[in-house]
Design a protein around this motif. Structure first.
Motif, PDB file in Angstrom:
ATOM      1  N   ARG A 111      -7.261   8.540  -9.946  1.00 14.07           N
ATOM      2  CA  ARG A 111      -7.350   7.588  -8.839  1.00 14.07           C
ATOM      3  C   ARG A 111      -6.707   8.228  -7.616  1.00 14.07           C
ATOM      4  O   ARG A 111      -5.774   9.014  -7.725  1.00 14.07           O
ATOM      5  CB  ARG A 111      -6.613   6.295  -9.193  1.00 14.07           C
ATOM      6  CG  ARG A 111      -7.217   5.602 -10.394  1.00 14.07           C
ATOM      7  CD  ARG A 111      -6.539   4.289 -10.685  1.00 14.07           C
ATOM      8  NE  ARG A 111      -5.116   4.420 -10.956  1.00 14.07           N
ATOM      9  CZ  ARG A 111      -4.309   3.390 -11.203  1.00 14.07           C
ATOM     10  NH1 ARG A 111      -4.780   2.171 -11.181  1.00 14.07           N
ATOM     11  NH2 ARG A 111      -3.039   3.583 -11.457  1.00 14.07           N
ATOM     12  N   ARG A 112      -7.218   7.868  -6.443  1.00 11.80           N
ATOM     13  CA  ARG A 112      -6.633   8.442  -5.227  1.00 11.80           C
ATOM     14  C   ARG A 112      -5.222   7.913  -5.045  1.00 11.80           C
ATOM     15  O   ARG A 112      -4.958   6.726  -5.156  1.00 11.80           O
ATOM     16  CB  ARG A 112      -7.510   8.112  -4.018  1.00 11.80           C
ATOM     17  CG  ARG A 112      -8.829   8.887  -4.055  1.00 11.80           C
ATOM     18  CD  ARG A 112      -9.706   8.511  -2.896  1.00 11.80           C
ATOM     19  NE  ARG A 112      -9.096   8.903  -1.630  1.00 11.80           N
ATOM     20  CZ  ARG A 112      -9.541   8.485  -0.444  1.00 11.80           C
ATOM     21  NH1 ARG A 112     -10.578   7.671  -0.375  1.00 11.80           N
ATOM     22  NH2 ARG A 112      -8.950   8.883   0.660  1.00 11.80           N
ATOM     23  N   LYS A 113      -4.348   8.836  -4.748  1.00 10.50           N
ATOM     24  CA  LYS A 113      -2.928   8.517  -4.684  1.00 10.50           C
ATOM     25  C   LYS A 113      -2.558   7.838  -3.373  1.00 10.50           C
ATOM     26  O   LYS A 113      -2.914   8.312  -2.300  1.00 10.50           O
ATOM     27  CB  LYS A 113      -2.164   9.829  -4.817  1.00 10.50           C
ATOM     28  CG  LYS A 113      -0.741   9.652  -5.244  1.00 10.50           C
ATOM     29  CD  LYS A 113      -0.079  11.004  -5.365  1.00 10.50           C
ATOM     30  CE  LYS A 113       1.415  10.774  -5.261  1.00 10.50           C
ATOM     31  NZ  LYS A 113       2.176  11.849  -5.823  1.00 10.50           N
ATOM     32  N   PRO A 114      -1.854   6.721  -3.457  1.00  8.84           N
ATOM     33  CA  PRO A 114      -1.448   6.060  -2.219  1.00  8.84           C
ATOM     34  C   PRO A 114      -0.289   6.807  -1.555  1.00  8.84           C
ATOM     35  O   PRO A 114       0.650   7.217  -2.221  1.00  8.84           O
ATOM     36  CB  PRO A 114      -0.998   4.679  -2.677  1.00  8.84           C
ATOM     37  CG  PRO A 114      -0.692   4.815  -4.115  1.00  8.84           C
ATOM     38  CD  PRO A 114      -1.383   6.027  -4.651  1.00  8.84           C
ATOM     39  N   VAL A 115      -0.412   7.000  -0.244  1.00  8.34           N
ATOM     40  CA  VAL A 115       0.632   7.703   0.505  1.00  8.34           C
ATOM     41  C   VAL A 115       1.144   6.777   1.610  1.00  8.34           C
ATOM     42  O   VAL A 115       0.346   6.184   2.342  1.00  8.34           O
ATOM     43  CB  VAL A 115       0.062   8.990   1.155  1.00  8.34           C
ATOM     44  CG1 VAL A 115       1.177   9.810   1.797  1.00  8.34           C
ATOM     45  CG2 VAL A 115      -0.690   9.822   0.135  1.00  8.34           C
ATOM     46  N   ALA A 116       2.451   6.666   1.698  1.00  7.85           N
ATOM     47  CA  ALA A 116       3.037   5.767   2.698  1.00  7.85           C
ATOM     48  C   ALA A 116       2.765   6.275   4.102  1.00  7.85           C
ATOM     49  O   ALA A 116       2.790   7.483   4.360  1.00  7.85           O
ATOM     50  CB  ALA A 116       4.535   5.653   2.471  1.00  7.85           C
ATOM     51  N   ILE A 117       2.457   5.356   5.014  1.00 13.91           N
ATOM     52  CA  ILE A 117       2.242   5.738   6.419  1.00 13.91           C
ATOM     53  C   ILE A 117       3.599   5.644   7.122  1.00 13.91           C
ATOM     54  O   ILE A 117       4.194   4.569   7.168  1.00 13.91           O
ATOM     55  CB  ILE A 117       1.228   4.798   7.109  1.00 13.91           C
ATOM     56  CG1 ILE A 117      -0.096   4.821   6.332  1.00 13.91           C
ATOM     57  CG2 ILE A 117       1.044   5.169   8.575  1.00 13.91           C
ATOM     58  CD1 ILE A 117      -1.114   3.804   6.816  1.00 13.91           C
TER      59      ILE A 117
END
Ligand SMILES: Cc1cc2nc3c(=O)[nH]c(=O)nc-3n(C[C@H](O)[C@H](O)[C@H](O)COP(=O)(O)OP(=O)(O)OC[C@H]3O[C@@H](n4cnc5c(N)ncnc54)[C@H](O)[C@@H]3O)c2cc1C
Ligand SMILES: Cc1cc2nc3c(=O)[nH]c(=O)nc-3n(C[C@H](O)[C@H](O)[C@H](O)COP(=O)(O)OP(=O)(O)OC[C@H]3O[C@@H](n4cnc5c(N)ncnc54)[C@H](O)[C@@H]3O)c2cc1C
Ligand code: SF4
Ligand code: SF4
Ligand code: FES
Ligand SMILES: [Mg+2]
Lengths: 284, 469
Positions: free
Chosen positions: B371-377
């Protein structure tokens, strides 16, 4: 079903049950608790195992009627039975032999859970000094039982109606002044009392164990209702405790967490009082 | 062929506005006419792909054929050859990622509604009254099953059918595991679980409640002192995770397990008639987007919360819950705040939750799970007003039974290491379900229970043969 084989009324609001629960009695150790449910509609109520008789297969519980759950429980009589009993739960007290006196402090109904610890410490060969206290004489119980497992017993009442007038913390301070070789302290009672004991022993540098009684439900680590913060780490009191280092417990948080369901508890009590004395009729 | 419908039969459901205020089952089930029509859509593939998608390889085309021919009794027989609890699986299996995902019709139009047909057949059979299952002649050996969740119950049923004397030990005061304390009534009526448990009793299985293996009794005692020839551990993944962020012990922060158990198992939605209270504010955040999170959110709606929001750090494509539950949650007014994750829960002066500080996320490269990894903005911090936070970010294995069993090999997460058949590092001790796999599904737990029962039978038979020689 788990029969109530004996009931004793210790004071207007404090009752004792001997419950037939062979599985719990067989394994019970000082410091452990169990959970009961009086009937199909009842809450799961955690109570300390105040005593046990492995041969008879019974455990002793002493409880204070404070809300709907414990009030309904108090209406049961010897010969009745509760629907569920599960235990023993929690980590037993660490009992060892110390080279000097140990003090156990029991406040209010906390006298019940401190008894098996005092006994175990005594059996392990310690010099056990017990301090028990209550608001007044009427609320004291098990003085003789405590005396039998203690080298010294100090009894306090807040109002001076019996024993020494004052708080258990004062008695502990005085004992320490005369016995600087005090090795360890166990304190069980209402949270403010346990916090006061921890604050008393902190400057003494005496390791102090308290038994936390947060809200619990399953008692097996499944719900996290019993979270307490100990040394900055979240612990589940039912499986990691209930005993913790009193100097590391965040009592402020623990006291706040006890109030989570206060509005609902009031409603439950009001609903109970609205009904006839017999208890729940389920008409709502 | 022209009679065949292109589109699958809709599932009749309670109206969202009505069901928001009750705990009755949401999906009402197919009528006979609908079931027959839907079954007729199946083209009876020679090499049915659908079966490959089912963890227990239900004889899907066979039971569907019987439904199409209105032979519902025959359909039930086919179905139960592979699946002991079809009324439950038909309701809670993630069909869209299992059997139905593989259905050949799904390529051009919609897959056959296998789960709904399964439920229809199981409900039809239940309505006819219990069918007596015949147990094999007694084998004279006892087996202990620890935990009365789907894994344990299935293992117990299989063993009883083989002729073993089975005792199930359960820590709680009732059987069913997550089926009873976790999954709400509106998704899985408890009467269905009760029926399955009654069937189990009919097979002669003994259920002992209020026994926590570990503190009340150990596996070693069961085998060495109480004469159980084998033990099956199906203790599940019941230990709730928290996030380790500031404020998560504030009043008003609950684990989904606590919230759901109070409501379901303890019937808190009928407080004060039932003694256990449930607390809920007006604005509720549910952290996570799996089945547990959807159940918590929809339960909160039913208990009267004004605003319920799912907060999840990935996007809607990654949400792990069953598609149907997400859709139902949306219909019931649950809000979704995606690509968002809390970093702190803020309290008021009394120690109650009042807000949640969050960060926004975007999706980056795929991670190990694909799954595409969530990255904090960076700098995307914002605050949401909130008075209740329900944490549903997963559960781990409960260590009470495992840590009290010397010699039992665990992996680094604390799950029991077991082979395909459920054998653990201790001879005679078997395990299956969430305690082995980590939190998974009902059907996988059942499949593991069934396989282990066969392995237990083989183990006991071989030991008896050895002793006879
Ligand atoms: C490990 C442990 C051991 C305990 N041992 C004893 C004992 O030996 N004797 C005794 O009298 N009491 C004991 N308690 C406290 C006892 O469980 C509560 O007093 C009781 O559950 C209150 O129920 P209620 O419905 O009568 O009161 P409610 O009106 O519902 O609540 C009154 C107060 O009791 C506390 N309480 C309520 N529900 C719970 C719950 N589920 N778990 C814990 N506390 C709760 C809260 O502080 C609450 O504000 C123990 C608690 C724990 C956790
Ligand atoms: C809210 C929620 C919703 C879900 N929704 C779905 C869904 O829609 N579809 C789906 O397929 N899956 C769903 N799941 C997951 C599914 O329920 C689990 O994967 C499944 O229940 C695992 O079964 P099990 O038998 O391994 O364990 P469990 O169901 O967890 O049962 C374990 C049992 O063992 C008992 N136990 C634990 N320790 C001990 C001990 N020491 N001694 C005695 N007894 C013990 C527990 O009390 C429990 O009853 C959901 C889970 C939750 C929590
Ligand atoms: S058991 Fe689950 S996966 Fe298998 S056919 Fe039935 S619904 Fe599909
Ligand atoms: S793949 Fe679809 S169409 Fe083919 S047998 Fe299975 S359910 Fe029927
Ligand atoms: S009481 Fe539920 S985890 Fe401790
Ligand atoms: Mg109560």
């Amino acid at each position: 079903m788990y029969p109530i084989v004996r009931k004793e009324i210790l004071s207007a609001s404090v009752k004792l049950f001997d419950l037939k629960a062979p599985l719990v009695a067989a394994k019970a150790k000082a410091g452990q608790f169990f959970i009961l449910r009086s009937d199909e509609k009842g809450e799961r109520i955690p109570l300390t195992i105040a005593d046990f008789d492995r041969e008879q297969g019974t455990i002793t519980a002493i409880f204070q009627e404070i809300g709907a759950g414990t009030r309904l429980l108090g209406q049961l009589e010897a010969g009745d039975a509760v629907l569920d009993v599960v235990g023993p739960l929690g980590v037993p007290s660490e009992i060892e032999r110390f080279d000097g006196p140990v003090v156990v402090v029991g406040g209010g109904v906390g006298i019940a859970p401190i008894y098996p610890i005092a006994r175990a410490l005594k059996e392990a060969g310690n010099r056990v000094v017990s301090i028990i206290g209550a608001r007044n004489k009427e609320l004291l119980f098990w003085e003789e039982k405590m005396a039998a497992v203690s080298d010294e017993l100090i009894v306090c009442t807040d109002d001076g109606s019996y024993g020494r007038k004052g708080f258990v913390t004062d008695a502990l301070k005085d004992f320490y002044e005369a016995n600087k070789d005090l090795q360890r302290v166990w304190a069980i009672g209402p949270m403010p009392m346990m916090r006061a004991i921890a604050n008393t022993t902190r400057p003494m540098g005496v390791h102090t164990i308290v038994s936390m009684n947060p809200l619990m439900m399953d008692g097996t680590g499944m719900c996290g209702a019993c979270r307490v913060l100990v040394g900055g780490e979240t612990k589940f009191a039912c499986v990691d405790g209930p005993e913790f280092d009193g100097h590391l417990v965040d009592f402020d948080l623990a006291l706040k967490r006890l109030t989570i369901y206060r509005d609902e508890e009031k409603r439950a009590l009001a609903a109970l009082e609205h009904h006839h004395e017999g208890g729940r009729c389920g008409c709502h | 062929m022209s009679l065949k419908e292109k589109i699958r039969q809709e599932m009749p459901c309670q109206d969202p506005q009505v069901r928001r205020a009750n705990f009755d089952e949401v999906a009402l089930g197919y009528t006979e006419e609908q079931a027959v029509k839907e079954a007729a859509r199946c083209i009876q593939c020679k090499k049915p792909k659908c079966r490959e998608g089912c963890p227990v390889e239900v004889l899907i085309p066979d039971f569907i054929k019987a439904v199409a021919e209105r032979d519902f009794a025959g359909a039930a027989v086919k179905l139960k050859e592979k699946n002991a609890l079809p009324a439950i699986c038909g309701r809670v299996c993630p069909q869209e990622s299992q059997c139905e995902e593989k259905c050949i019709l799904g390529i051009k139009s919609e897959p056959v509604a296998i789960g709904r047909l399964e439920r229809f057949v199981a409900d039809w059979e239940m309505a006819q009254g219990a069918s007596a299952t015949e147990a094999a002649p007694a084998k004279g050996a006892k087996v202990a099953v620890i935990g009365a969740g789907p894994a344990g119950l299935t293992c117990a049923a299989e063993l009883a059918k083989l002729g073993y004397a089975v005792t199930v030990f359960e820590a709680l005061h009732t059987a069913g595991g997550v089926l009873m304390y976790g999954i709400p009534e509106f998704r899985l009526p408890k009467a269905i679980v009760d029926k399955e448990i009654a069937n189990l009793r009919q097979l002669g299985v003994e259920l002992q409640f209020n026994v926590v293996i570990g503190p009340s009794m150990t596996v070693e005692e069961l085998m060495n002192e109480q004469g159980y020839a084998a033990v099956f551990l199906g203790t599940g993944a019941g230990l709730p995770n928290f996030m380790g962020i500031p404020g998560e012990n504030l009043c008003g922060v609950f684990s989904a397990n606590e919230f759901l158990t109070r409501t379901n198992l303890m019937k808190g939605f009928r407080f004060p008639e039932y003694g256990t209270p449930v607390k809920l504010g007006r604005k509720v955040a549910v952290l996570g987007a799996g089945n547990v999170a959807m159940d918590a959110a929809r339960t909160a709606v039913r208990l009267g919360a004004e605003e319920v929001t799912i907060v999840y750090r990935r996007s809607d494509k990654e949400m792990p819950a069953r598609a149907e539950e997400i859709e139902h949650a949306r219909e019931e007014g649950v809000q979704f705040k995606l690509l968002t994750n809390p970093v702190e829960i803020i309290g008021d002066e009394n120690g109650w939750v009042k807000a949640m500080k969050c960060l926004r996320y975007e999706l980056g490269e795929p991670d190990a799970s694909g799954r595409r990894k969530p990255v904090a903005i960076p700098g995307s911090e914002f605050v949401m007003d909130m008075d209740t936070v329900i944490v549903a970010i997963g559960t781990g294995p409960n260590p009470l039974a495992t840590k009290s069993t010397a010699g039992l090999e665990l992996n680094r997460r604390g799950n029991i290491v077991a082979d395909e058949e459920g054998r653990t590092s201790i001879p005679g001790v078997f395990a299956g379900g969430d305690i082995v796999t980590g939190a998974a599904t009902v059907i996988l737990a059942m499949g593991a229970g069934k396989k282990a029962a066969q392995a237990i039978d083989a183990y006991i038979t071989a030991k008896a043969a050895e002793a006879a020689n």
